[in-house]
Design a protein around this motif. Structure first.
Motif, PDB file in Angstrom:
ATOM      1  N   LEU A  42      -0.780   7.379   1.425  1.00 39.37           N
ATOM      2  CA  LEU A  42      -0.252   6.066   1.774  1.00 39.37           C
ATOM      3  C   LEU A  42       0.110   5.271   0.529  1.00 39.37           C
ATOM      4  O   LEU A  42       1.072   4.493   0.525  1.00 39.37           O
ATOM      5  N   GLY A  43      -0.649   5.459  -0.556  1.00 39.05           N
ATOM      6  CA  GLY A  43      -0.309   4.809  -1.811  1.00 39.05           C
ATOM      7  C   GLY A  43       1.036   5.268  -2.340  1.00 39.05           C
ATOM      8  O   GLY A  43       1.826   4.468  -2.840  1.00 39.05           O
ATOM      9  N   ASP A  44       1.310   6.566  -2.225  1.00 42.39           N
ATOM     10  CA  ASP A  44       2.605   7.089  -2.644  1.00 42.39           C
ATOM     11  C   ASP A  44       3.737   6.501  -1.801  1.00 42.39           C
ATOM     12  O   ASP A  44       4.817   6.191  -2.319  1.00 42.39           O
ATOM     13  N   MET A  45       3.491   6.374  -0.491  1.00 41.63           N
ATOM     14  CA  MET A  45       4.515   5.801   0.381  1.00 41.63           C
ATOM     15  C   MET A  45       4.825   4.374  -0.067  1.00 41.63           C
ATOM     16  O   MET A  45       5.989   3.972  -0.157  1.00 41.63           O
ATOM     17  N   GLY A  46       3.787   3.615  -0.378  1.00 43.42           N
ATOM     18  CA  GLY A  46       3.991   2.257  -0.841  1.00 43.42           C
ATOM     19  C   GLY A  46       4.651   2.190  -2.203  1.00 43.42           C
ATOM     20  O   GLY A  46       5.392   1.257  -2.510  1.00 43.42           O
ATOM     21  N   ARG A  47       4.389   3.188  -3.032  1.00 49.61           N
ATOM     22  CA  ARG A  47       4.912   3.198  -4.402  1.00 49.61           C
ATOM     23  C   ARG A  47       6.390   3.543  -4.431  1.00 49.61           C
ATOM     24  O   ARG A  47       7.079   3.220  -5.396  1.00 49.61           O
ATOM     25  N   GLY A  48       6.892   4.202  -3.413  1.00 53.85           N
ATOM     26  CA  GLY A  48       8.310   4.547  -3.484  1.00 53.85           C
ATOM     27  C   GLY A  48       8.794   5.482  -2.403  1.00 53.85           C
ATOM     28  O   GLY A  48       9.984   5.776  -2.333  1.00 53.85           O
ATOM     29  N   GLY A  49       7.899   5.955  -1.546  1.00 55.85           N
ATOM     30  CA  GLY A  49       8.308   6.918  -0.522  1.00 55.85           C
ATOM     31  C   GLY A  49       8.900   6.291   0.713  1.00 55.85           C
ATOM     32  O   GLY A  49       9.411   6.982   1.588  1.00 55.85           O
ATOM     33  N   HIS A 230      -3.107  -8.446  -2.645  1.00 52.84           N
ATOM     34  CA  HIS A 230      -3.528  -7.625  -1.517  1.00 52.84           C
ATOM     35  C   HIS A 230      -4.665  -8.314  -0.786  1.00 52.84           C
ATOM     36  O   HIS A 230      -5.538  -8.942  -1.379  1.00 52.84           O
ATOM     37  N   ASP A 231      -4.614  -8.207   0.526  1.00 57.29           N
ATOM     38  CA  ASP A 231      -5.682  -8.660   1.415  1.00 57.29           C
ATOM     39  C   ASP A 231      -6.109  -7.436   2.200  1.00 57.29           C
ATOM     40  O   ASP A 231      -5.352  -6.932   3.036  1.00 57.29           O
ATOM     41  N   ASP A 232      -7.300  -6.931   1.919  1.00 56.47           N
ATOM     42  CA  ASP A 232      -7.730  -5.665   2.503  1.00 56.47           C
ATOM     43  C   ASP A 232      -8.313  -5.817   3.900  1.00 56.47           C
ATOM     44  O   ASP A 232      -8.754  -4.830   4.501  1.00 56.47           O
ATOM     45  N   LEU A 267      -3.293   1.466  -5.666  1.00 55.84           N
ATOM     46  CA  LEU A 267      -2.407   2.223  -4.778  1.00 55.84           C
ATOM     47  C   LEU A 267      -2.945   3.617  -4.518  1.00 55.84           C
ATOM     48  O   LEU A 267      -2.865   4.131  -3.392  1.00 55.84           O
ATOM     49  N   ASN A 268      -3.513   4.252  -5.534  1.00 48.46           N
ATOM     50  CA  ASN A 268      -4.057   5.602  -5.343  1.00 48.46           C
ATOM     51  C   ASN A 268      -5.251   5.601  -4.407  1.00 48.46           C
ATOM     52  O   ASN A 268      -5.586   6.629  -3.800  1.00 48.46           O
ATOM     53  N   GLY A 269      -5.927   4.456  -4.261  1.00 48.21           N
ATOM     54  CA  GLY A 269      -7.094   4.381  -3.395  1.00 48.21           C
ATOM     55  C   GLY A 269      -6.790   4.035  -1.955  1.00 48.21           C
ATOM     56  O   GLY A 269      -7.711   3.975  -1.130  1.00 48.21           O
ATOM     57  N   LEU A 270      -5.518   3.812  -1.624  1.00 47.83           N
ATOM     58  CA  LEU A 270      -5.172   3.426  -0.264  1.00 47.83           C
ATOM     59  C   LEU A 270      -5.317   4.606   0.703  1.00 47.83           C
ATOM     60  O   LEU A 270      -5.162   5.744   0.344  1.00 47.83           O
TER      61      LEU A 270
END
Length: 270
Positions: A42-49, A230-232, A267-270
């Motif tokens: 999911l972090g990758d998706m947010g980063r650019g996917g 971010h609001d988790d 982002l990697n921890g999402l």
């Protein structure tokens, strides 16, 4: 003229013969440079996917996506003739998974024009037969003309929806993004519609499910610097009646400067 196999960490792509063409329709022969970028978290998706939304505003549960491009001597090529591809499933779930495509990474997803879509358990990038989707070459002519693909299923999270707009109180830029990651679902839903008058982003009309809690992730890149909010534990509210059947909620955020290490760690921890 021969087919080829492209193997990544979480996807295997098989190309049919004569798969690469120039924009004028002429066939490319000789060595071809191929770029494969995988987004398998999911972090990758947010980063650019790209967010897990269809062009119709439907929410998707994902098992990853990838961007595939080709060129020859610096000239971009059209990839025509993906025979099949296999995705490693994130959580072993097969229900409703389909192939989706986009013109470029970051666009909303659409169904390719295929005669049929078929999912089956076969091998994945790791060579196993467990938790892997094959999108099979039973399609007529393969898949052509796209540069981004994913393995997703439509999911319905709520019967009541609201239009969400996010107002940047600081650090708005052309390299900004807004994502909502609902708890318990493999989704990273992007707010696609930019609005410089806010300034910020707006969801599709009545496109966010009321009452769902998850992570609201907002970032901006400016001259090599990173800014993050971010609001988790953000719960999507019902909003107010804006007329014409539209419910509206505005979230105002102040982004803070963040180091590259902390930005990537989050982002990697999402």
């Amino acid at each position: 003229a021969l087919g080829a196999e492209i193997e990544g960490d979480s996807v295997v792509i098989n190309l049919g013969p004569d798969a690469f063409f120039f924009s004028d329709g002429s066939l490319a022969s000789g060595p071809v440079d191929v770029s494969l970028i995988e987004y398998d978290s999911l972090g990758d998706m947010g980063r650019g996917g790209g967010g897990t939304l269809t062009t119709d505003g439907e929410w998707l549960a994902t098992s990853g996506s990838f961007a595939l491009e080709a060129s020859q001597e610096g000239q971009p090529l059209v990839i025509d003739g993906i025979a099949d591809m296999a995705f490693d499933a994130w959580d072993g779930t097969t229900s409703g998974m389909e192939l989706w495509a986009a013109g470029k990474p970051g666009d909303a997803w659409l169904r390719p024009q295929l005669e049929a879509q078929k999912a089956a358990f076969v091998r994945g990038a790791d060579g196993s037969t467990d938790n892997t989707f094959l999108f099979s070459g039973v399609w007529a002519g393969g898949v052509a003309g796209y540069s981004a693909y994913n393995c997703d299923a439509i999911t319905s999270l709520s019967a009541v929806h609201v239009t969400l707009e996010v107002e940047f109180l600081s650090h708005f830029s052309t390299e900004a993004a807004v994502f909502f990651i609902p708890d318990g679902a493999s989704s990273a839903v992007q707010l696609y519609t930019g609005d410089s008058s806010l300034p910020g982003y707006r969801s599709y009309t009545n496109g966010m499910p009321v009452g769902f809690t998850g992570k609201m992730v907002i970032y901006s890149l400016i001259d090599g610097e990173r800014f993050l909010f971010h609001d988790d534990a953000y719960t999507i509210p019902a909003g107010v009646d804006a007329g014409a059947g539209t419910m509206l909620e505005t979230l105002s955020v102040d982004l803070l400067p963040t180091s590259e290490a902390d930005f990537n760690a989050y982002l990697n921890g999402l």
